[in-house]
Motif scaffolding. Structure first.
Motif, PDB file in Angstrom:
ATOM      1  N   VAL A 145       0.848  -1.198   0.000  1.00 57.97           N
ATOM      2  CA  VAL A 145       0.000   0.000   0.000  1.00 57.97           C
ATOM      3  C   VAL A 145       0.881   1.244   0.000  1.00 57.97           C
ATOM      4  CG1 VAL A 145      -1.675   1.320   1.368  1.00 57.97           C
ATOM      5  CG2 VAL A 145      -1.964  -1.153   1.078  1.00 57.97           C
ATOM      6  N   THR A 146       1.967   1.205   0.751  1.00 60.99           N
ATOM      7  CA  THR A 146       2.908   2.322   0.793  1.00 60.99           C
ATOM      8  C   THR A 146       3.471   2.588  -0.603  1.00 60.99           C
ATOM      9  OG1 THR A 146       3.494   1.828   3.073  1.00 60.99           O
ATOM     10  CG2 THR A 146       5.057   3.159   1.816  1.00 60.99           C
ATOM     11  N   ARG A 206       2.181   1.802  -3.416  1.00 68.13           N
ATOM     12  CA  ARG A 206       1.105   2.262  -4.298  1.00 68.13           C
ATOM     13  C   ARG A 206       0.980   3.784  -4.231  1.00 68.13           C
ATOM     14  NH1 ARG A 206      -5.029   1.384  -3.500  1.00 68.13           N
ATOM     15  NH2 ARG A 206      -5.763   2.078  -5.507  1.00 68.13           N
ATOM     16  N   ASN A 207       1.287   4.332  -3.074  1.00 70.50           N
ATOM     17  CA  ASN A 207       1.210   5.778  -2.864  1.00 70.50           C
ATOM     18  C   ASN A 207       2.593   6.407  -2.895  1.00 70.50           C
ATOM     19  OD1 ASN A 207      -1.591   5.574  -2.384  1.00 70.50           O
ATOM     20  ND2 ASN A 207      -1.174   4.953  -0.285  1.00 70.50           N
ATOM     21  N   ARG A 208       3.528   5.816  -3.646  1.00 69.14           N
ATOM     22  CA  ARG A 208       4.935   6.228  -3.577  1.00 69.14           C
ATOM     23  C   ARG A 208       5.201   7.678  -3.933  1.00 69.14           C
ATOM     24  NH1 ARG A 208       7.237   2.369  -8.067  1.00 69.14           N
ATOM     25  NH2 ARG A 208       5.289   2.345  -9.146  1.00 69.14           N
ATOM     26  N   LYS A 223       4.024  10.071  -2.594  1.00 72.83           N
ATOM     27  CA  LYS A 223       3.930  10.823  -1.355  1.00 72.83           C
ATOM     28  C   LYS A 223       5.158  10.633  -0.458  1.00 72.83           C
ATOM     29  CE  LYS A 223      -1.070  10.265  -1.369  1.00 72.83           C
ATOM     30  NZ  LYS A 223      -2.198   9.664  -0.688  1.00 72.83           N
TER      31      LYS A 223
END
Length: 183
Positions: free
Chosen positions: A37-38, A40-42, A44
């Motif tokens: 999940v982390t 996937r939002n890289r 940020k």
């Protein structure tokens, strides 16, 4: 069999080892999902944090074989599984190093402290630990059995080095956390 060749009355039962295997799989798979999940939002996260989460994912991937083998076979006897575990310990300490370095950027350090927490010093420290781990892996996979490796001088050295590295990292993080609190 106990280490040293005798019967070990305190050895965990195959069912306990299977339960341990299942719990290990659940824990490390959960961490992998959180990391996915982390990633996937890289957008940020900084490259530093992406490297940290990547290293943490490698820890999980290297720990999983040991727990899968425990779940399947109900015993703890795989030299290959233990070799993966040793590599996981290297990446775990790499993650701790990254945390120490990050925390060191938030506090004012003296000249000597700045050298200890510099990227170069931490890199050299980690490479030295990696060499110890790789040598131990060679001895582990070439031993007659995992119990034979556990009874070896190499395992004793690895255990002491891991203890010392753990104490050093813990001391460094404790020192930095105190400096963060009083700043």
């Amino acid at each position: 069999m106990a280490l040293g060749g005798g019967v070990d009355d305190d050895a965990p039962s195959p069912q306990n080892l299977k339960t341990t295997g299942l719990m290990g799989i659940i824990i490390y798979a959960t961490i992998l999902v959180i990391n996915a999940v982390t990633f996937r939002n890289r957008g940020k996260f900084s490259p530093f944090f992406l490297f940290f989460f990547s290293s943490l994912s490698v820890v999980c991937c290297f720990e999983l074989p040991r727990y899968v083998l425990m779940l399947i076979y109900g015993k703890y006897a795989s030299q290959v599984g233990y070799a993966f575990h040793m590599m996981a310990s290297y990446f775990f300490f790499l993650c701790l190093t990254m945390i120490a370095h990050l925390w060191s950027t938030f506090v004012e350090l003296g000249r000597i402290e700045a050298k200890v927490y510099s990227k170069v010093s931490l890199f050299v420290f980690n490479m030295a630990f990696l060499v110890v781990v790789l040598v131990a892996i060679v001895f582990c996979v070439s031993a007659n059995s995992l119990d034979t490796f556990f009874d070896s001088f190499t395992f004793d050295v690895l255990t002491i080095v891991e203890l010392v590295v753990g104490l050093i990292y813990s001391t460094c993080l404790g020192f930095l956390s105190v400096k963060l609190v009083i700043r």
